[in-house]
Design an enzyme around this catalytic site. Structure first.
Site, PDB file in Angstrom:
ATOM      1  N   TYR A 178      35.244  56.286  11.086  1.00  0.00           N
ATOM      2  CA  TYR A 178      36.414  56.484  11.961  1.00  0.00           C
ATOM      3  C   TYR A 178      36.646  57.990  11.941  1.00  0.00           C
ATOM      4  O   TYR A 178      37.030  58.553  10.914  1.00  0.00           O
ATOM      5  CB  TYR A 178      37.610  55.732  11.377  1.00  0.00           C
ATOM      6  CG  TYR A 178      38.852  55.754  12.217  1.00  0.00           C
ATOM      7  CD1 TYR A 178      39.287  54.604  12.880  1.00  0.00           C
ATOM      8  CD2 TYR A 178      39.616  56.911  12.351  1.00  0.00           C
ATOM      9  CE1 TYR A 178      40.440  54.605  13.646  1.00  0.00           C
ATOM     10  CE2 TYR A 178      40.763  56.927  13.127  1.00  0.00           C
ATOM     11  CZ  TYR A 178      41.172  55.779  13.760  1.00  0.00           C
ATOM     12  OH  TYR A 178      42.315  55.782  14.521  1.00  0.00           O
ATOM     13  N   THR A 179      36.357  58.671  13.060  1.00  0.00           N
ATOM     14  CA  THR A 179      36.303  60.140  13.048  1.00  0.00           C
ATOM     15  C   THR A 179      37.433  60.810  13.831  1.00  0.00           C
ATOM     16  O   THR A 179      37.445  62.038  13.927  1.00  0.00           O
ATOM     17  CB  THR A 179      34.958  60.631  13.629  1.00  0.00           C
ATOM     18  OG1 THR A 179      34.798  60.081  14.931  1.00  0.00           O
ATOM     19  CG2 THR A 179      33.792  60.227  12.749  1.00  0.00           C
ATOM     20  N   ASP A 214      33.673  68.026   5.298  1.00  0.00           N
ATOM     21  CA  ASP A 214      34.440  69.094   4.637  1.00  0.00           C
ATOM     22  C   ASP A 214      35.934  68.773   4.588  1.00  0.00           C
ATOM     23  O   ASP A 214      36.679  69.431   3.856  1.00  0.00           O
ATOM     24  CB  ASP A 214      34.194  70.437   5.341  1.00  0.00           C
ATOM     25  CG  ASP A 214      34.492  70.393   6.839  1.00  0.00           C
ATOM     26  OD1 ASP A 214      34.456  69.296   7.431  1.00  0.00           O
ATOM     27  OD2 ASP A 214      34.760  71.467   7.409  1.00  0.00           O
ATOM     28  N   TYR A 252      42.430  61.277   7.627  1.00  0.00           N
ATOM     29  CA  TYR A 252      40.971  61.185   7.761  1.00  0.00           C
ATOM     30  C   TYR A 252      40.298  61.671   6.478  1.00  0.00           C
ATOM     31  O   TYR A 252      39.407  60.994   5.935  1.00  0.00           O
ATOM     32  CB  TYR A 252      40.532  62.023   8.969  1.00  0.00           C
ATOM     33  CG  TYR A 252      39.040  62.261   9.089  1.00  0.00           C
ATOM     34  CD1 TYR A 252      38.161  61.214   9.371  1.00  0.00           C
ATOM     35  CD2 TYR A 252      38.513  63.556   8.954  1.00  0.00           C
ATOM     36  CE1 TYR A 252      36.791  61.451   9.498  1.00  0.00           C
ATOM     37  CE2 TYR A 252      37.149  63.791   9.090  1.00  0.00           C
ATOM     38  CZ  TYR A 252      36.296  62.740   9.351  1.00  0.00           C
ATOM     39  OH  TYR A 252      34.945  62.977   9.479  1.00  0.00           O
ATOM     40  N   ASP A 257      29.245  45.947  12.685  1.00  0.00           N
ATOM     41  CA  ASP A 257      30.595  46.425  12.369  1.00  0.00           C
ATOM     42  C   ASP A 257      30.729  46.409  10.852  1.00  0.00           C
ATOM     43  O   ASP A 257      30.691  45.345  10.218  1.00  0.00           O
ATOM     44  CB  ASP A 257      31.611  45.481  13.034  1.00  0.00           C
ATOM     45  CG  ASP A 257      33.044  45.900  12.766  1.00  0.00           C
ATOM     46  OD1 ASP A 257      33.283  46.725  11.860  1.00  0.00           O
ATOM     47  OD2 ASP A 257      33.934  45.380  13.473  1.00  0.00           O
ATOM     48  N   LYS A 265      37.935  59.582   3.862  1.00  0.00           N
ATOM     49  CA  LYS A 265      36.533  59.960   3.616  1.00  0.00           C
ATOM     50  C   LYS A 265      36.314  60.231   2.123  1.00  0.00           C
ATOM     51  O   LYS A 265      35.257  59.888   1.569  1.00  0.00           O
ATOM     52  CB  LYS A 265      36.155  61.177   4.460  1.00  0.00           C
ATOM     53  CG  LYS A 265      36.060  60.909   5.954  1.00  0.00           C
ATOM     54  CD  LYS A 265      34.928  59.951   6.347  1.00  0.00           C
ATOM     55  CE  LYS A 265      33.563  60.569   6.190  1.00  0.00           C
ATOM     56  NZ  LYS A 265      32.497  59.646   6.698  1.00  0.00           N
TER      57      LYS A 265
HETATM   58  N1  LIG Z   1      31.746  65.362  14.097  1.00  0.00           N
HETATM   59  C1  LIG Z   1      31.914  66.260  13.145  1.00  0.00           C
HETATM   60  O1  LIG Z   1      32.233  67.423  13.407  1.00  0.00           O
HETATM   61  C2  LIG Z   1      31.702  65.875  11.707  1.00  0.00           C
HETATM   62  C3  LIG Z   1      31.923  66.868  10.737  1.00  0.00           C
HETATM   63  C4  LIG Z   1      31.732  66.539   9.390  1.00  0.00           C
HETATM   64  C5  LIG Z   1      31.335  65.262   9.033  1.00  0.00           C
HETATM   65  N2  LIG Z   1      31.150  64.320   9.993  1.00  0.00           N
HETATM   66  C6  LIG Z   1      30.747  62.986   9.558  1.00  0.00           C
HETATM   67  O2  LIG Z   1      29.504  62.693  10.169  1.00  0.00           O
HETATM   68  C7  LIG Z   1      29.398  61.291  10.366  1.00  0.00           C
HETATM   69  C8  LIG Z   1      29.015  61.014  11.809  1.00  0.00           C
HETATM   70  O3  LIG Z   1      30.032  61.552  12.647  1.00  0.00           O
HETATM   71  P1  LIG Z   1      29.851  61.659  14.230  1.00  0.00           P
HETATM   72  O4  LIG Z   1      30.277  63.008  14.633  1.00  0.00           O
HETATM   73  O5  LIG Z   1      28.524  61.154  14.645  1.00  0.00           O
HETATM   74  O6  LIG Z   1      30.989  60.639  14.669  1.00  0.00           O
HETATM   75  P2  LIG Z   1      31.131  59.782  16.007  1.00  0.00           P
HETATM   76  O7  LIG Z   1      30.382  60.411  17.128  1.00  0.00           O
HETATM   77  O8  LIG Z   1      32.585  59.505  16.155  1.00  0.00           O
HETATM   78  O9  LIG Z   1      30.370  58.440  15.639  1.00  0.00           O
HETATM   79  C9  LIG Z   1      30.913  57.527  14.724  1.00  0.00           C
HETATM   80  C10 LIG Z   1      30.164  56.238  14.849  1.00  0.00           C
HETATM   81  O10 LIG Z   1      30.752  55.293  13.951  1.00  0.00           O
HETATM   82  C11 LIG Z   1      30.863  54.066  14.634  1.00  0.00           C
HETATM   83  N3  LIG Z   1      31.877  53.202  14.064  1.00  0.00           N
HETATM   84  C12 LIG Z   1      33.225  53.274  14.174  1.00  0.00           C
HETATM   85  N4  LIG Z   1      33.784  52.228  13.548  1.00  0.00           N
HETATM   86  C13 LIG Z   1      32.778  51.466  13.056  1.00  0.00           C
HETATM   87  C14 LIG Z   1      32.701  50.259  12.336  1.00  0.00           C
HETATM   88  N5  LIG Z   1      33.800  49.568  12.001  1.00  0.00           N
HETATM   89  N6  LIG Z   1      31.475  49.778  12.000  1.00  0.00           N
HETATM   90  C15 LIG Z   1      30.345  50.419  12.357  1.00  0.00           C
HETATM   91  N7  LIG Z   1      30.353  51.565  13.050  1.00  0.00           N
HETATM   92  C16 LIG Z   1      31.547  52.075  13.384  1.00  0.00           C
HETATM   93  C17 LIG Z   1      31.166  54.449  16.063  1.00  0.00           C
HETATM   94  O11 LIG Z   1      30.852  53.369  16.917  1.00  0.00           O
HETATM   95  P3  LIG Z   1      31.760  53.067  18.218  1.00  0.00           P
HETATM   96  O12 LIG Z   1      31.693  54.308  19.042  1.00  0.00           O
HETATM   97  O13 LIG Z   1      31.097  51.912  18.798  1.00  0.00           O
HETATM   98  O14 LIG Z   1      33.139  52.809  17.687  1.00  0.00           O
HETATM   99  C18 LIG Z   1      30.209  55.613  16.238  1.00  0.00           C
HETATM  100  O15 LIG Z   1      28.931  55.135  16.554  1.00  0.00           O
HETATM  101  C19 LIG Z   1      30.728  60.693   9.911  1.00  0.00           C
HETATM  102  O16 LIG Z   1      30.619  60.249   8.589  1.00  0.00           O
HETATM  103  C20 LIG Z   1      31.685  61.880   9.961  1.00  0.00           C
HETATM  104  O17 LIG Z   1      32.734  61.715   9.038  1.00  0.00           O
HETATM  105  C21 LIG Z   1      31.317  64.592  11.319  1.00  0.00           C
END
Ligand SMILES: NC(=O)c1ccc[n+]([C@@H]2O[C@H](COP(=O)([O-])OP(=O)(O)OC[C@H]3O[C@@H](n4cnc5c(N)ncnc54)[C@H](OP(=O)(O)O)[C@@H]3O)[C@@H](O)[C@H]2O)c1
Length: 265
Positions: free
Chosen positions: A79-80, A120, A147, A46, A151
């Site tokens: 936190y997404t 983005d 959000y 965490d 970020k």
């Molecule tokens: N999804 C998109 O379309 C998108 C677009 C642009 C950028 N991004 C970026 O890409 C990255 C990955 O996104 P993703 O789509 O894979 O998101 P995701 O599926 O929501 O995964 C986020 C991960 O972060 C973990 N997390 C949450 N709180 C945490 C904490 N306190 N300590 C450690 N881990 C924690 C979650 O674990 P739990 O599930 O156990 O809480 C989960 O494993 C992020 O930086 C996001 O901002 C995503």
């Protein structure tokens, strides 16, 4: 990089249970013994618990040293939930700013390089942007959501930490889970006659496994000290689409009539 020059890596991926985290784990496995990825979920690591971060980095550094690998962190934790962040910006700040700040500080003190994933959403997403072209890494940040604000502040915290740190902004990820947009459209195709999808936002849909491969290549370069100590990159798949375009592409890919997708504003 040629095959003989590629370093052996020990990669720590906080956020390992998320969409991108799982894709990074798979991409590392595809590299065989060259890349060892440890991808703990938030239950195991965490980022809002500094002691856990210190311990994870100590394990990474010791394990890498013993195995003759270069250690590197690729931070996929965040936190997404964009809507929930509006109601709980403090929690989003803790995960997206305080966590990366601690992670980067510990990376700095251990001299472990960090690749930090961003979004983005740090930009304004102005309506006239399509005429100008895609955002560049040096464009001014103007987040318009909680959000996005967290970020953007997380990027500042990482870049100000003194760590060898690269920020990689991506967008519109899919291909890593049951709840991403593509999976949701595939489910709705089976459940409904028509679906209405917004047609007023344009982005670059990005396949999570493609991004994961790119991140691991970058991690190898950063770990080997190849390139500047700090930088910001944009990494998406080529092309642009609206959510409506993407939904139509999903229907077409499934052999369904894309006209069952209706545009809405
Ligand atoms: N999804 C998109 O379309 C998108 C677009 C642009 C950028 N991004 C970026 O890409 C990255 C990955 O996104 P993703 O789509 O894979 O998101 P995701 O599926 O929501 O995964 C986020 C991960 O972060 C973990 N997390 C949450 N709180 C945490 C904490 N306190 N300590 C450690 N881990 C924690 C979650 O674990 P739990 O599930 O156990 O809480 C989960 O494993 C992020 O930086 C996001 O901002 C995503």
């Amino acid at each position: 990089m040629s095959g003989t020059q590629q370093p052996r890596l020990a990669v720590l991926v906080p956020g390992g249970s998320g969409q991108l985290g799982r894709a990074l784990l798979d991409a590392g496995a595809d590299e065989g013994d060259r890349i060892r990825v440890r991808a703990p979920g938030s239950d195991e690591l965490d980022l809002t618990r500094p002691g856990a971060v210190v311990e994870a980095l100590a394990d990474l550094a010791a394990g890498a040293r013993e195995a003759g690998r270069l250690p590197v962190v690729v931070n996929a934790a965040a936190y997404t939930d964009v809507d929930a962040a509006e109601d709980d910006e403090d929690r989003a700040f803790a995960v997206n700013v305080d966590g990366p700040r601690v992670l980067a500080a510990v990376c700095s003190s251990r001299r472990v390089p960090l690749v930090h994933v961003s979004t983005d959403y740090v930009f304004g997403g102005d309506a006239d942007r399509a005429a100008v072209g895609p955002y560049g890494p040096d464009d001014p940040l103007r987040p318009r959501t909680a959000y996005g604000r967290t970020k953007a502040a997380g990027e500042d915290a990482v870049l100000g930490s003194g760590a060898a740190a690269w920020i990689v902004r991506t967008a519109w990820l899919y291909g890593g889970g049951d709840t991403d947009f593509v999976a949701t459209m595939a489910r709705l195709e089976a459940e409904r006659d028509t679906v209405s999808v917004v047609d007023d936002q344009t982005g670059s849909p990005t396949y999570a496994p493609d991004l994961a491969r790119g991140l691991l290549e970058l991690a190898g370069r950063v770990a080997a000290g190849d390139g500047p100590a700090r930088s910001v990159l944009h990494c998406v798949n080529t092309g642009t689409a609206t959510w409506y375009d993407l939904a139509r592409a999903v229907f077409t890919g499934l052999g369904a009539d894309p006209d069952r997708v209706r545009p809405c504003g």
